[in-house]
Design an enzyme around this catalytic site. Structure first.
Site, mmCIF file in Angstrom:
data_model
loop_
_atom_site.group_PDB
_atom_site.id
_atom_site.type_symbol
_atom_site.label_atom_id
_atom_site.label_comp_id
_atom_site.label_asym_id
_atom_site.label_seq_id
_atom_site.Cartn_x
_atom_site.Cartn_y
_atom_site.Cartn_z
ATOM 1 N N GLU A 121 0.842 -1.197 0.000
ATOM 2 C CA GLU A 121 0.000 0.000 0.000
ATOM 3 C C GLU A 121 0.877 1.247 0.000
ATOM 4 O OE1 GLU A 121 -3.225 -0.471 2.923
ATOM 5 O OE2 GLU A 121 -3.283 1.709 3.114
ATOM 6 N N GLU A 125 -3.188 10.550 2.870
ATOM 7 C CA GLU A 125 -4.368 10.731 3.704
ATOM 8 C C GLU A 125 -4.466 12.187 4.126
ATOM 9 O OE1 GLU A 125 -5.493 6.674 5.913
ATOM 10 O OE2 GLU A 125 -3.481 7.395 6.372
#
Ligand SMILES: *[C@@H]1O[C@H](CO)[C@@H](O)[C@H](O)[C@H]1NC(C)=O
Length: 254
Positions: A121, A125
């Site tokens: 990943e 964010e």
């Protein structure tokens, strides 16, 4: 030579003639939202189907859960289910640029990530509580890890003009040697493969093709998540429906 050996050796000879499995090819792409339907490269994957394609953007909604939401000990007893999308394709290495407007409400997180089936990943964010920064992180799970390494490779960096502009473009430029995160065309963070050693093992996302994933989520529980996001969401004082807007998604094959 036994029959089995004969069979095996003929299999091996045949295998040598088969094309090698190829890494998922990177196909350049530029998704905008000029039409009022979802482009075929994106599929909704959350339970909530609350999104809308309009005014040149993909509006991803986060709606107040039904009934009363009670807050106790820094968490909400109900967590809203926000819109989330996967790309229908995966790719190995390339540069993705997301043009986004993220809500600035504490407890709400907007995520624009790359994620592989195997757990690799690379994240961007955006915390509603902290509009002048963005957070980046990577995961590349290894068999001896005791759990996800949430804090090991995470970083919080400035968004240039974070408080004056609302639309920003965020890039994750990924190749076999390093990842570069940039905002509005400015390189902000570089993470090289050799900087990802942890307990003697490299934790760099490689070999696994990743999908693009976009979403808005409610970080109001559990306590650690709520504290990180400066939540929980105070539903009494925020709009019943909040939104993050995706203006475009671009994939360049470098
Ligand atoms: C979304 O993509 C990830 C990464 O490839 C995959 O593991 C996951 O199953 C996908 N979700 C759905 C609902 O298809």
């Amino acid at each position: 030579m036994s029959l089995i050996l004969l069979l095996l050796s003929s299999l091996l000879v045949n295998a040598a003639h088969l094309p090698k499995p190829r890494a998922a090819d990177c196909q350049p792409l530029y998704i905008t939202f000029a039409d009022s339907f979802l482009p075929r490269e994106l599929v909704p994957i959350s339970h909530s189907d609350s999104y809308d394609v309009s005014d040149g953007g993909l509006h991803m909604y986060l709606e107040r859960p039904g009934g009363d939401v009670r807050t106790k000990d820094g968490v909400n007893d109900k967590v809203a289910d926000g819109a989330t999308f996967n790309s229908t394709f995966a790719f190995l290495y390339g540069k993705v640029t997301y043009e986004l407007i993220a809500p600035t409400i504490p407890g709400v997180v907007t995520a624009a990530i790359l994620i592989a089936d195997e757990g690799d990943e690379m994240d961007i964010e955006l915390l509603g509580s902290d509009p002048s920064h963005f957070q980046s992180n990577i995961f590349a799970p290894k068999p001896n890890d005791r759990g996800p390494l949430y804090g090991v490779f995470s970083s919080v960096d400035d968004i240039p003009d974070g408080t004056t502009k609302t639309v920003h473009s965020y890039s994750i430029d990924w190749n076999a040697e390093r990842i570069i995160w940039s905002v509005d065309g400015k390189d902000i963070r570089t993470l090289r493969k050799d900087q990802t050693m942890y307990h003697g093992v490299q934790h760099f996302p490689s070999s696994h093709p990743t999908r693009i994933q976009l979403g808005i989520w409610d970080a109001s529980s559990p306590a650690g998540t709520a504290a990180w996001a400066h939540g929980p969401i105070d539903w009494k004082n925020v709009p019943r429906r909040m939104e993050a807007v995706v203006k475009s998604v671009k994939l360049e094959c470098t």
